[in-house]
Design a protein around this motif. Structure first.
Motif, PDB file in Angstrom:
ATOM      1  N   ASP A  49       0.876  -1.171   0.000  1.00 61.09           N
ATOM      2  CA  ASP A  49       0.000   0.000   0.000  1.00 61.09           C
ATOM      3  C   ASP A  49       0.910   1.217   0.000  1.00 61.09           C
ATOM      4  N   VAL A  50       0.817   2.017  -1.036  1.00 59.23           N
ATOM      5  CA  VAL A  50       1.709   3.173  -1.188  1.00 59.23           C
ATOM      6  C   VAL A  50       0.936   4.491  -1.115  1.00 59.23           C
ATOM      7  N   THR A  51      -0.206   4.482  -0.435  1.00 53.33           N
ATOM      8  CA  THR A  51      -1.061   5.659  -0.346  1.00 53.33           C
ATOM      9  C   THR A  51      -0.342   6.816   0.351  1.00 53.33           C
ATOM     10  N   GLN A  52      -0.401   7.976  -0.279  1.00 55.04           N
ATOM     11  CA  GLN A  52       0.177   9.201   0.267  1.00 55.04           C
ATOM     12  C   GLN A  52      -0.863  10.308   0.144  1.00 55.04           C
ATOM     13  N   VAL A  53      -0.657  11.393   0.880  1.00 55.32           N
ATOM     14  CA  VAL A  53      -1.537  12.553   0.803  1.00 55.32           C
ATOM     15  C   VAL A  53      -0.710  13.737   0.315  1.00 55.32           C
ATOM     16  N   LEU A  54      -1.171  14.361  -0.746  1.00 50.18           N
ATOM     17  CA  LEU A  54      -0.476  15.507  -1.321  1.00 50.18           C
ATOM     18  C   LEU A  54      -1.124  16.798  -0.838  1.00 50.18           C
ATOM     19  N   ASP A  55      -0.325  17.661  -0.238  1.00 50.87           N
ATOM     20  CA  ASP A  55      -0.775  18.993   0.142  1.00 50.87           C
ATOM     21  C   ASP A  55      -0.461  19.904  -1.035  1.00 50.87           C
ATOM     22  N   ARG A  56      -1.469  20.313  -1.755  1.00 49.02           N
ATOM     23  CA  ARG A  56      -1.275  21.088  -2.986  1.00 49.02           C
ATOM     24  C   ARG A  56      -0.774  22.508  -2.724  1.00 49.02           C
ATOM     25  N   THR A  57      -0.987  23.032  -1.533  1.00 45.49           N
ATOM     26  CA  THR A  57      -0.517  24.393  -1.268  1.00 45.49           C
ATOM     27  C   THR A  57       0.990  24.435  -1.045  1.00 45.49           C
ATOM     28  N   THR A  58       1.544  23.395  -0.425  1.00 47.26           N
ATOM     29  CA  THR A  58       2.982  23.371  -0.165  1.00 47.26           C
ATOM     30  C   THR A  58       3.725  22.393  -1.070  1.00 47.26           C
ATOM     31  N   ASN A  59       2.962  21.640  -1.879  1.00 43.92           N
ATOM     32  CA  ASN A  59       3.533  20.611  -2.743  1.00 43.92           C
ATOM     33  C   ASN A  59       4.380  19.625  -1.945  1.00 43.92           C
ATOM     34  N   THR A  60       3.869  19.242  -0.784  1.00 47.05           N
ATOM     35  CA  THR A  60       4.545  18.249   0.043  1.00 47.05           C
ATOM     36  C   THR A  60       3.649  17.024   0.181  1.00 47.05           C
ATOM     37  N   VAL A  61       4.279  15.931   0.495  1.00 47.63           N
ATOM     38  CA  VAL A  61       3.585  14.657   0.583  1.00 47.63           C
ATOM     39  C   VAL A  61       3.750  14.097   1.991  1.00 47.63           C
ATOM     40  N   ALA A  62       2.679  13.501   2.486  1.00 45.79           N
ATOM     41  CA  ALA A  62       2.727  12.844   3.785  1.00 45.79           C
ATOM     42  C   ALA A  62       2.184  11.426   3.630  1.00 45.79           C
TER      43      ALA A  62
ATOM     44  N   GLY B  20       8.888   9.488   2.414  1.00 45.15           N
ATOM     45  CA  GLY B  20       9.957   9.399   3.400  1.00 45.15           C
ATOM     46  C   GLY B  20      11.003   8.349   3.112  1.00 45.15           C
ATOM     47  N   ARG B  21      10.614   7.240   2.458  1.00 37.53           N
ATOM     48  CA  ARG B  21      11.545   6.133   2.290  1.00 37.53           C
ATOM     49  C   ARG B  21      11.903   5.838   0.838  1.00 37.53           C
ATOM     50  N   LEU B  22      11.104   6.360  -0.101  1.00 38.14           N
ATOM     51  CA  LEU B  22      11.403   6.140  -1.525  1.00 38.14           C
ATOM     52  C   LEU B  22      11.548   7.463  -2.272  1.00 38.14           C
ATOM     53  N   SER B  23      12.023   8.474  -1.567  1.00 37.77           N
ATOM     54  CA  SER B  23      12.292   9.784  -2.173  1.00 37.77           C
ATOM     55  C   SER B  23      13.540  10.359  -1.519  1.00 37.77           C
ATOM     56  N   THR B  24      14.246  11.193  -2.261  1.00 45.04           N
ATOM     57  CA  THR B  24      15.413  11.879  -1.720  1.00 45.04           C
ATOM     58  C   THR B  24      14.961  13.218  -1.157  1.00 45.04           C
ATOM     59  N   PRO B  25      15.216  13.473   0.129  1.00 39.60           N
ATOM     60  CA  PRO B  25      14.791  14.754   0.698  1.00 39.60           C
ATOM     61  C   PRO B  25      15.561  15.921   0.086  1.00 39.60           C
ATOM     62  N   ASP B  26      14.822  16.945  -0.255  1.00 37.81           N
ATOM     63  CA  ASP B  26      15.415  18.173  -0.779  1.00 37.81           C
ATOM     64  C   ASP B  26      14.456  19.298  -0.423  1.00 37.81           C
TER      65      ASP B  26
ATOM     66  N   LEU C 245      13.158  20.861  -3.998  1.00 38.47           N
ATOM     67  CA  LEU C 245      12.563  19.956  -4.986  1.00 38.47           C
ATOM     68  C   LEU C 245      12.033  18.728  -4.257  1.00 38.47           C
ATOM     69  N   HIS C 246      10.721  18.632  -4.164  1.00 38.40           N
ATOM     70  CA  HIS C 246      10.103  17.534  -3.440  1.00 38.40           C
ATOM     71  C   HIS C 246       9.969  16.300  -4.335  1.00 38.40           C
ATOM     72  N   ASN C 247       9.937  15.146  -3.707  1.00 41.49           N
ATOM     73  CA  ASN C 247       9.632  13.880  -4.371  1.00 41.49           C
ATOM     74  C   ASN C 247      10.662  13.450  -5.413  1.00 41.49           C
ATOM     75  N   LEU C 248      11.926  13.736  -5.167  1.00 43.60           N
ATOM     76  CA  LEU C 248      12.974  13.260  -6.066  1.00 43.60           C
ATOM     77  C   LEU C 248      13.163  11.763  -5.882  1.00 43.60           C
ATOM     78  N   ALA C 249      13.622  11.098  -6.904  1.00 48.34           N
ATOM     79  CA  ALA C 249      13.862   9.658  -6.816  1.00 48.34           C
ATOM     80  C   ALA C 249      14.900   9.367  -5.732  1.00 48.34           C
ATOM     81  N   PRO C 250      14.777   8.215  -5.085  1.00 48.41           N
ATOM     82  CA  PRO C 250      15.761   7.861  -4.071  1.00 48.41           C
ATOM     83  C   PRO C 250      17.069   7.417  -4.717  1.00 48.41           C
ATOM     84  N   SER C 251      18.090   7.282  -3.890  1.00 48.70           N
ATOM     85  CA  SER C 251      19.336   6.694  -4.385  1.00 48.70           C
ATOM     86  C   SER C 251      19.102   5.204  -4.613  1.00 48.70           C
TER      87      SER C 251
END
Length: 173
Positions: free
Chosen positions: A43-56, A77-83, A86-92
């Protein structure tokens, strides 16, 4: 931006053609195959906050209702590179392999991805798995959790037991 989207779609089409199989599974198919020891439902469900373009992570949704045996993955948190910019970058490659190994996925697995909300989270992880050279099979549950329950699939609540960790090889994207 449009050119990048076209390239990604071409890559996805080439992956499907190379593998010679559909990347979608139906809820009835999953019901029939849920007890297969090679199946890993995530289950990979996430919630996108469109005002801040962040994902939880939508872990509360998972805790309330999920496909039996499904594990929850925090994509942001676990399959994205924090930046910070630039949100939601691919992980290493290392981060990607470590998280899937932690979820009990190896190259013999058939991973079925779904979301309780937007399909984009499942297709994002599908794309990452193909980009990082996952050699098993990866599919998206057509219609997600809603299709599962409409097809008479039962749900569970709470956290599933930890799977036996595996060692997924690290492959560059």
């Amino acid at each position: 931006m449009r050119g990048l989207l076209v390239l990604q779609m071409m890559r996805a089409s080439a992956i499907i053609a190379r593998r010679g199989r559909s990347s979608l599974v139906s809820a009835p198919w999953l019901k029939s195959n849920l007890n297969d020891p090679k199946i890993r439902v995530l289950d990979v469900t996430q919630v996108l906050d469109r005002t801040t373009n962040t994902v939880a992570p939508a872990v509360d949704t998972y805790m309330t209702s999920h496909v039996p045996g499904a594990r929850f993955v925090d994509v942001a948190g676990r399959l994205s590179t924090p930046d910070p910019k630039l949100h939601n970058l691919a992980p290493s490659p290392e981060q990607f392999a470590a998280e899937l190994s932690r979820q009990g996925v190896d190259d013999d697995s058939h991973v079925v991805l779904y979301s309780s909300s937007k399909v984009m989270w499942a297709t994002r992880v599908w794309y990452l798995m193909n980009a990082f050279g996952f050699e098993g099979q990866v599919s998206v549950l057509d219609g997600g959790l809603k299709a599962w329950t409409r097809a008479g699939g039962g749900t569970e609540s709470g956290i599933e037991p930890e799977p036996t960790p595996t060692t997924l090889p690290i492959r560059p994207a």
